[in-house]
Design a protein around this motif. Structure first.
Motif, PDB file in Angstrom:
ATOM      1  N   ASP A 222      80.360  47.724   1.116  1.00  0.00           N
ATOM      2  CA  ASP A 222      80.539  46.611   2.040  1.00  0.00           C
ATOM      3  C   ASP A 222      79.434  45.582   1.831  1.00  0.00           C
ATOM      4  O   ASP A 222      79.655  44.385   1.904  1.00  0.00           O
ATOM      5  CB  ASP A 222      80.501  47.122   3.473  1.00  0.00           C
ATOM      6  N   TYR A 223      78.226  46.110   1.590  1.00  0.00           N
ATOM      7  CA  TYR A 223      77.083  45.243   1.316  1.00  0.00           C
ATOM      8  C   TYR A 223      76.489  45.639  -0.021  1.00  0.00           C
ATOM      9  O   TYR A 223      76.531  46.809  -0.407  1.00  0.00           O
ATOM     10  CB  TYR A 223      76.003  45.392   2.404  1.00  0.00           C
ATOM     11  N   THR A 224      75.944  44.667  -0.717  1.00  0.00           N
ATOM     12  CA  THR A 224      75.278  44.979  -1.967  1.00  0.00           C
ATOM     13  C   THR A 224      73.912  44.304  -1.987  1.00  0.00           C
ATOM     14  O   THR A 224      73.785  43.137  -1.608  1.00  0.00           O
ATOM     15  CB  THR A 224      76.107  44.509  -3.168  1.00  0.00           C
ATOM     16  N   ALA A 225      72.919  45.107  -2.395  1.00  0.00           N
ATOM     17  CA  ALA A 225      71.564  44.577  -2.517  1.00  0.00           C
ATOM     18  C   ALA A 225      71.228  44.497  -3.987  1.00  0.00           C
ATOM     19  O   ALA A 225      71.405  45.465  -4.727  1.00  0.00           O
ATOM     20  CB  ALA A 225      70.579  45.501  -1.798  1.00  0.00           C
ATOM     21  N   PHE A 226      70.778  43.322  -4.420  1.00  0.00           N
ATOM     22  CA  PHE A 226      70.404  43.167  -5.821  1.00  0.00           C
ATOM     23  C   PHE A 226      68.889  43.205  -5.958  1.00  0.00           C
ATOM     24  O   PHE A 226      68.171  42.470  -5.294  1.00  0.00           O
ATOM     25  CB  PHE A 226      70.953  41.843  -6.377  1.00  0.00           C
ATOM     26  N   LEU A 244      73.680  40.848   0.461  1.00  0.00           N
ATOM     27  CA  LEU A 244      74.769  40.072   1.047  1.00  0.00           C
ATOM     28  C   LEU A 244      76.006  40.967   1.139  1.00  0.00           C
ATOM     29  O   LEU A 244      76.061  42.007   0.476  1.00  0.00           O
ATOM     30  CB  LEU A 244      75.113  38.882   0.131  1.00  0.00           C
ATOM     31  N   PRO A 245      76.999  40.550   1.935  1.00  0.00           N
ATOM     32  CA  PRO A 245      78.285  41.249   1.839  1.00  0.00           C
ATOM     33  C   PRO A 245      78.739  41.213   0.378  1.00  0.00           C
ATOM     34  O   PRO A 245      78.521  40.216  -0.316  1.00  0.00           O
ATOM     35  CB  PRO A 245      79.208  40.415   2.722  1.00  0.00           C
ATOM     36  N   THR A 246      79.328  42.316  -0.089  1.00  0.00           N
ATOM     37  CA  THR A 246      79.576  42.485  -1.517  1.00  0.00           C
ATOM     38  C   THR A 246      80.325  41.312  -2.154  1.00  0.00           C
ATOM     39  O   THR A 246      79.916  40.802  -3.198  1.00  0.00           O
ATOM     40  CB  THR A 246      80.342  43.799  -1.738  1.00  0.00           C
ATOM     41  N   LYS A 254      73.206  33.539  -3.567  1.00  0.00           N
ATOM     42  CA  LYS A 254      72.311  32.430  -3.267  1.00  0.00           C
ATOM     43  C   LYS A 254      71.304  32.213  -4.381  1.00  0.00           C
ATOM     44  O   LYS A 254      70.878  31.111  -4.651  1.00  0.00           O
ATOM     45  CB  LYS A 254      71.567  32.700  -1.951  1.00  0.00           C
ATOM     46  N   GLU A 255      70.914  33.317  -5.026  1.00  0.00           N
ATOM     47  CA  GLU A 255      69.852  33.222  -6.029  1.00  0.00           C
ATOM     48  C   GLU A 255      70.440  33.131  -7.436  1.00  0.00           C
ATOM     49  O   GLU A 255      71.437  33.787  -7.752  1.00  0.00           O
ATOM     50  CB  GLU A 255      68.954  34.471  -5.955  1.00  0.00           C
ATOM     51  N   GLN A 256      69.755  32.348  -8.276  1.00  0.00           N
ATOM     52  CA  GLN A 256      70.215  32.184  -9.651  1.00  0.00           C
ATOM     53  C   GLN A 256      70.168  33.519 -10.415  1.00  0.00           C
ATOM     54  O   GLN A 256      71.083  33.837 -11.175  1.00  0.00           O
ATOM     55  CB  GLN A 256      69.353  31.131 -10.361  1.00  0.00           C
ATOM     56  N   SER A 257      69.094  34.323 -10.197  1.00  0.00           N
ATOM     57  CA  SER A 257      68.964  35.564 -10.969  1.00  0.00           C
ATOM     58  C   SER A 257      70.095  36.541 -10.622  1.00  0.00           C
ATOM     59  O   SER A 257      70.580  37.263 -11.480  1.00  0.00           O
ATOM     60  CB  SER A 257      67.593  36.208 -10.738  1.00  0.00           C
ATOM     61  N   THR A 258      70.536  36.543  -9.375  1.00  0.00           N
ATOM     62  CA  THR A 258      71.667  37.387  -9.007  1.00  0.00           C
ATOM     63  C   THR A 258      72.899  36.960  -9.785  1.00  0.00           C
ATOM     64  O   THR A 258      73.622  37.776 -10.360  1.00  0.00           O
ATOM     65  CB  THR A 258      71.975  37.261  -7.502  1.00  0.00           C
ATOM     66  N   LYS A 259      73.101  35.647  -9.826  1.00  0.00           N
ATOM     67  CA  LYS A 259      74.263  35.097 -10.525  1.00  0.00           C
ATOM     68  C   LYS A 259      74.232  35.500 -11.997  1.00  0.00           C
ATOM     69  O   LYS A 259      75.224  35.953 -12.560  1.00  0.00           O
ATOM     70  CB  LYS A 259      74.244  33.568 -10.389  1.00  0.00           C
ATOM     71  N   ASP A 260      73.033  35.356 -12.605  1.00  0.00           N
ATOM     72  CA  ASP A 260      72.892  35.716 -14.016  1.00  0.00           C
ATOM     73  C   ASP A 260      73.202  37.192 -14.229  1.00  0.00           C
ATOM     74  O   ASP A 260      73.840  37.583 -15.195  1.00  0.00           O
ATOM     75  CB  ASP A 260      71.456  35.432 -14.493  1.00  0.00           C
ATOM     76  N   TYR A 261      72.746  38.022 -13.301  1.00  0.00           N
ATOM     77  CA  TYR A 261      72.952  39.464 -13.472  1.00  0.00           C
ATOM     78  C   TYR A 261      74.415  39.838 -13.303  1.00  0.00           C
ATOM     79  O   TYR A 261      74.991  40.538 -14.131  1.00  0.00           O
ATOM     80  CB  TYR A 261      72.087  40.238 -12.474  1.00  0.00           C
ATOM     81  N   VAL A 262      75.046  39.349 -12.212  1.00  0.00           N
ATOM     82  CA  VAL A 262      76.430  39.792 -11.958  1.00  0.00           C
ATOM     83  C   VAL A 262      77.408  39.185 -12.946  1.00  0.00           C
ATOM     84  O   VAL A 262      78.501  39.707 -13.143  1.00  0.00           O
ATOM     85  CB  VAL A 262      76.886  39.498 -10.502  1.00  0.00           C
TER      86      VAL A 262
END
Lengths: 267, 321
Positions: A222-226, A244-246, A254-262
């Protein structure tokens, strides 16, 4: 998630970390984690190797205590109670917050005794046969093993062993079940079974799962922490980037590094 | 493509020619060499067994199985019975186990946990292995001149307070089954400690983690997960120790008192099969040597049974694992 009031949010938080840092000796392995875990939800921890996601998970039931030199700073609260306060007995913490490990680790005992072990040390007053059956049913293992309860737990297949470990953990009736990459040693079909199981189990328990597999996080959480890691003195230091919610984390972080990772640009 | 096929063909040819190479012959030679070695050990065992049986055969046909249940030992009139010695062998070994097993397993648990730093643990286990290195004749000497005088007041006390129990009745003697048992327990404890410790150390750490994560305390983890998981090794060590205790000769001959007596009291002198043979073979006549061979055969049979039972127990527990 829409909450009626601030109090609702408060009661729904079961574990909270406040500026939690974890050290191995002098080495700071995880830095400044602020995180809320919500009751009856599945929260996934994802991130590259060495980002400290397993370390954070283990600090929730004080399994890190078993590692010499490990130290936790900041606050980790469970129902508002500080898990690292001096008068807390780590044994009691682990009875409320169970754990399933990466490699299935059934005891070299019968299937029945594997389940009954935790209940016996907790002096479970009820009917043991019923508890064993109920736990195995909840772990959707009952139909596989009902005719061989006296067989060794080690005679089961890898996927069955892991479900046995889940049944063993929930037989103690914990509130939270921590899962440290529970499917990484399993084949895809067993993995699918465990994922389905998690969806059932969250009705009764709060689940936190560490996974290397991002698809798994999208399927179960339901939620994912990066978490991410940065170079620091003496090795990599992990930190929480965002939680954030998954759906939101994977589609609109919200964060660029999260975007790059996912999106698979690193990790 | 065709050149590639040629490459692989040449490679195959090389493999075939290699099968007759000196390496291959040496490899086969090594197999035969080890086979001969293994066979010679087995033959040696059979040969010794046969020799003893042949030497004992006249005594076996004369005294038969009654030898095992008779209590008289009179070389002058050639009347022999081994019951007191069988009893002494079994009782001294069992009492030694009664002392050594709890102590030994306890020490093994202590040394496999992280109560004290690793270097200190290693130093202690080295000390324990040094106990195992003491020659038994030295332990026997120590027993005669240090241990027996030291224990005498304790035996008297045991006899005066617990004398109503047959085990401690009679008039207490320094050289007795109990003295032998106590020194035997010192001798066999290192075996139990080092094998049990090795077993406990080799258990996968996930077992401990799994038990701890269920809210087990350290003691619940040790008693209900670790020791049961290592039970085959621990029982194996106990059986090895039992065999050692039953066959121990020098300490037995020096400390047991060598009395041909069948007494319930541990404070009375007695004898064991090994001590009987050691103390009598030098002056034995022809018939008596045959009888001693028979006694040796009985001892071998007893240790054989212990070993078979040990194997069965270990297998049974390994099935659970």
């Amino acid at each position: 998630m829409v909450y009626d009031s601030a109090t609702a949010v408060e009661t729904d938080t079961i574990i909270r970390t406040e500026n939690t840092s974890i050290y191995y000796g002098d080495f700071k392995a995880v830095s400044g984690v602020n995180l809320d875990i919500y009751r009856n939800k599945v929260t996934a921890f994802i991130g590259p190797s060495g980002c400290g996601k397993s370390t954070v998970l283990r600090c929730f039931n004080r399994t890190n205590d078993l590692i010499p030199g490990c130290r936790v700073e900041g606050r980790v609260t469970f129902h508002g109670e500080d898990l690292y306060s001096k008068d807390i007995d780590p044994v009691q913490v682990r009875r409320r917050i169970g754990m399933v490990f990466q490699k299935p680790n059934p005891f070299p005992k019968s299937v029945y005794d594997n389940i009954a072990y935790g209940a016996r040390i907790n002096r479970y007053p009820g009917n043991m046969d019923e508890l064993v059956e109920r736990s195995l049913r909840r772990a959707s293992l009952w139909d596989d093993v009902k005719d061989k309860l006296q067989a060794s737990g080690l005679s089961l297949s890898g996927g069955q062993q892991q479900r046995l470990c889940i049944a063993r953990a929930i037989a103690v009736e914990p509130e939270v079940v921590l899962m440290d990459e529970p499917c990484s040693a399993l084949d895809p079909i067993s993995t699918l079974k465990i994922e389905e199981l998690m969806n059932d189990l969250k009705q009764l328990y709060t689940i936190i799962i560490v996974t290397h597999n991002m698809q798994q996080a999208t399927r179960v959480a339901d939620y994912t922490a990066f978490y991410n890691a940065q170079e620091a003195k003496g090795g990599k230091m992990g930190y929480l980037v965002e939680v954030l919610p998954t759906d939101e984390l994977f589609n609109n972080p919200k964060e660029q590094s999260t975007k790059d990772y996912v999106t698979g640009r690193f990790g | 493509m065709s050149s590639f096929a040629g490459e692989s063909q040449r490679f195959t040819k090389q493999m075939i020619s290699k099968r007759n190479s000196p390496e291959r012959i040496a490899d086969q030679g090594f197999f035969w060499l080890t086979l001969v070695m293994a066979a010679s050990v087995a033959l040696l065992l059979i040969w010794i067994g046969l020799q003893i049986f042949t030497a004992a055969f006249p005594a076996i046909s004369t005294y038969g199985l009654g030898f095992l249940t008779s209590t008289t030992w009179n070389p002058v009139s050639n009347v022999y019975g081994l019951l007191p010695q069988i009893y002494g062998t079994l009782v001294s070994a069992l009492v030694a186990l009664l002392i050594a097993v709890p102590l030994g397993v306890g020490v093994a648990v202590f040394l496999s946990e992280d109560f004290i730093p690793y270097t200190l643990r290693d130093a202690i286990s080295m000390g324990i292995e040094l106990i195992a290195a003491i020659p038994s004749v030295v332990l026997g000497l120590w027993g005669i001149f240090v241990f027996v005088p030291f224990m005498r007041p304790f035996y008297t006390f045991l006899n005066s307070t617990l004398g109503w129990i047959p085990l401690f009745a009679g008039s207490p003697r320094g050289f007795s089954l109990l003295t032998l048992s106590l020194v035997l327990s010192v001798m066999i404890m290192p075996i139990i400690i080092s094998i049990s410790r090795g077993t406990l150390n080799q258990l996968p750490p996930e077992l401990r983690l799994g038990a701890m994560a269920l809210g087990a305390t350290r003691w619940e983890t040790i008693l209900r997960v670790l020791i049961p998981a290592g039970l085959s090794g621990i029982i194996g060590s106990v059986m090895l120790a039992l065999g050692r205790a039953m066959g121990e000769t020098m300490v037995a001959a020096m400390l047991v008192g060598n009395a041909n007596r069948l007494s319930a009291s541990l404070l009375d002198p007695g004898s064991t099969i090994a001590s009987l043979i050691a103390s009598q073979f030098a002056e034995a006549g022809r018939v008596q040597v045959q009888v001693l061979m028979y006694a040796g055969l009985v001892l071998m049979f007893m240790t054989l049974v212990i070993n078979i039972v040990a194997e069965m127990i270990i297998k049974k527990f390994q099935n659970i694992e």
